[in-house]
Write an enzyme that holds these catalytic residues in place. Structure first.
Site, PDB file in Angstrom:
ATOM      1  N   ASP A   1     148.122  48.489  69.743  1.00  0.00           N
ATOM      2  CA  ASP A   1     147.746  48.367  68.337  1.00  0.00           C
ATOM      3  C   ASP A   1     147.105  46.993  68.181  1.00  0.00           C
ATOM      4  O   ASP A   1     147.780  45.966  68.264  1.00  0.00           O
ATOM      5  CB  ASP A   1     148.991  48.499  67.458  1.00  0.00           C
ATOM      6  CG  ASP A   1     148.703  48.272  65.981  1.00  0.00           C
ATOM      7  OD1 ASP A   1     147.550  47.960  65.620  1.00  0.00           O
ATOM      8  OD2 ASP A   1     149.649  48.392  65.177  1.00  0.00           O
TER       9      ASP A   1
ATOM     10  N   TYR B   1     133.929  48.606  55.322  1.00  0.00           N
ATOM     11  CA  TYR B   1     133.434  48.611  56.695  1.00  0.00           C
ATOM     12  C   TYR B   1     132.339  47.572  56.886  1.00  0.00           C
ATOM     13  O   TYR B   1     132.368  46.776  57.826  1.00  0.00           O
ATOM     14  CB  TYR B   1     132.917  50.007  57.041  1.00  0.00           C
ATOM     15  CG  TYR B   1     132.311  50.131  58.416  1.00  0.00           C
ATOM     16  CD1 TYR B   1     133.119  50.246  59.543  1.00  0.00           C
ATOM     17  CD2 TYR B   1     130.924  50.131  58.590  1.00  0.00           C
ATOM     18  CE1 TYR B   1     132.561  50.365  60.808  1.00  0.00           C
ATOM     19  CE2 TYR B   1     130.368  50.248  59.847  1.00  0.00           C
ATOM     20  CZ  TYR B   1     131.190  50.369  60.956  1.00  0.00           C
ATOM     21  OH  TYR B   1     130.640  50.478  62.205  1.00  0.00           O
TER      22      TYR B   1
ATOM     23  N   THR C   1     128.776  60.085  69.029  1.00  0.00           N
ATOM     24  CA  THR C   1     130.027  60.043  69.786  1.00  0.00           C
ATOM     25  C   THR C   1     130.813  61.305  69.436  1.00  0.00           C
ATOM     26  O   THR C   1     130.454  62.027  68.505  1.00  0.00           O
ATOM     27  CB  THR C   1     130.858  58.805  69.412  1.00  0.00           C
ATOM     28  OG1 THR C   1     131.285  58.927  68.042  1.00  0.00           O
ATOM     29  CG2 THR C   1     130.048  57.521  69.584  1.00  0.00           C
TER      30      THR C   1
END
Length: 249
Positions: free
Chosen positions: A62, A154, A189
Site C-alpha cells: 500500500d 486527478y 490498458t
C-alpha cells in the site's frame, strides 16, 4: 541489456503500465522488485518474468503506508543489497465531475497519487546515496501539462507529482540521483480499454492526438526504461510526454 546489474522497485506493477515496465526491465537485465496492493496480480506478473528467465520478487504494498514502504526497502536491502531505480507508478483516477468531488475524494486521490510518490522518494534517496546515485521515474499524466476536463483531483495530484519531481531533481542532483517524470496520454490498458476502444468513444480519443493510433502501455515502459538507464545520465528534472502529440496541439 541496459539495466544489467541494477535493482529496480516498481509500484503498481500488477497490471497496465506498471506490469509492462516490470517485464521490460527484467528483459533488460534488472532485478525487479514488483509491488502492488493486489498481491495476486503482482505475483502473476513476477511468475511471468521468472518463466522467461528474469529475476523478480513480488511484494504486497500500500503506497500510502509509511510502514509498507519501510518494509519494502528493508526487503530490498536484505535480498538485493542496494537500490538503483525507483518507478513510482501506482496511482488512481477518479471518474466524477469536479463539482461532485468531496474532500474524501481529494484526500484519497492525493494519498495514493502524491503521498505515495513522496514516501517512496524519501525512502529511496538514502539507499541510492549509499550506492553512489540512482534514478527515480515518477508517472504523472498529460493532465499535469494541459488540464483534463472533469478530473480535478486527478489533475491536481498529477500536477503535484510533476512539481515534486523537479524539486527532488534540484535537491539531489549533486548526489547523482536523477528524478524525472513521464506523462502518459491516451494509453490503452486493461483498465482503460473498455472505454477508449468502445465504438462510441474511440474516435473522440483519436481526435485528441496527432498520431494515427492510441498509445500502448509498452510505449510508456520504453520511455521509463530510457530515463532509468545510464543512457539518460545527464537528464534530470524533465517531463517526458508519451502522448501521441496531444501536448503539441
Amino acid at each position: 541489456m541496459r539495466l544489467t546489474g541494477k535493482v529496480a522497485v516498481i509500484t503498481g506493477a500488477g497490471s497496465g503500465m506498471g506490469e509492462e515496465t516490470a517485464k521490460l526491465f527484467a528483459r533488460e537485465g534488472a532485478t525487479v522488485v514488483a509491488t502492488d496492493i493486489n498481491f495476486e496480480a503482482v505475483t502473476r506478473v513476477v511468475e511471468m518474468i521468472r518463466s522467461n528467465g528474469g529475476e523478480a520478487i513480488a511484494l504486497q504494498h500500500d503506497v500510502t503506508s509509511r510502514n509498507d514502504w519501510e518494509n519494502i526497502y528493508n526487503e530490498v536491502q536484505s535480498v538485493c543489497g542496494k537500490l538503483d531505480v525507483l518507478v513510482n507508478n501506482a496511482g488512481i483516477a477518479l471518474a466524477k465531475p469536479f463539482l461532485d468531488q468531496t474532500e474524501e475524494d481529494w484526500a484519497r486521490t492525493y494519498r495514493i497519487n502524491i503521498d505515495g510518490v513522496m514516501l517512496g522518494t524519501q525512502y529511496a534517496i538514502p539507499l541510492m546515496e549509499q550506492n553512489g546515485g540512482g534514478s527515480i521515474v515518477n508517472i504523472s499524466s498529460i493532465s499535469a501539462l494541459t488540464g483534463m476536463a472533469g478530473a480535478g483531483a486527478y489533475t491536481a495530484s498529477k500536477g503535484a507529482v510533476r512539481s515534486l519531481t523537479k524539486a527532488a531533481a534540484v535537491d539531489y542532483g549533486k548526489h547523482n540521483i536523477r528524478v524525472n517524470s513521464v506523462h502518459p496520454g491516451y494509453i490503452v490498458t486493461p483498465m482503460s480499454a473498455p472505454h477508449m476502444e468502445h465504438p462510441d468513444y474511440k474516435q473522440h480519443f483519436l481526435n485528441q492526438i496527432a498520431l494515427p493510433n492510441l498509445g500502448r502501455a509498452e510505449e510508456v515502459a520504453t520511455a521509463v526504461l530510457f530515463l532509468a538507464s545510464d543512457e539518460a545520465n545527464h537528464i534530470t528534472g524533465i517531463e517526458l510526454p508519451v502522448d501521441g502529440g496531444v501536448t503539441a496541439k
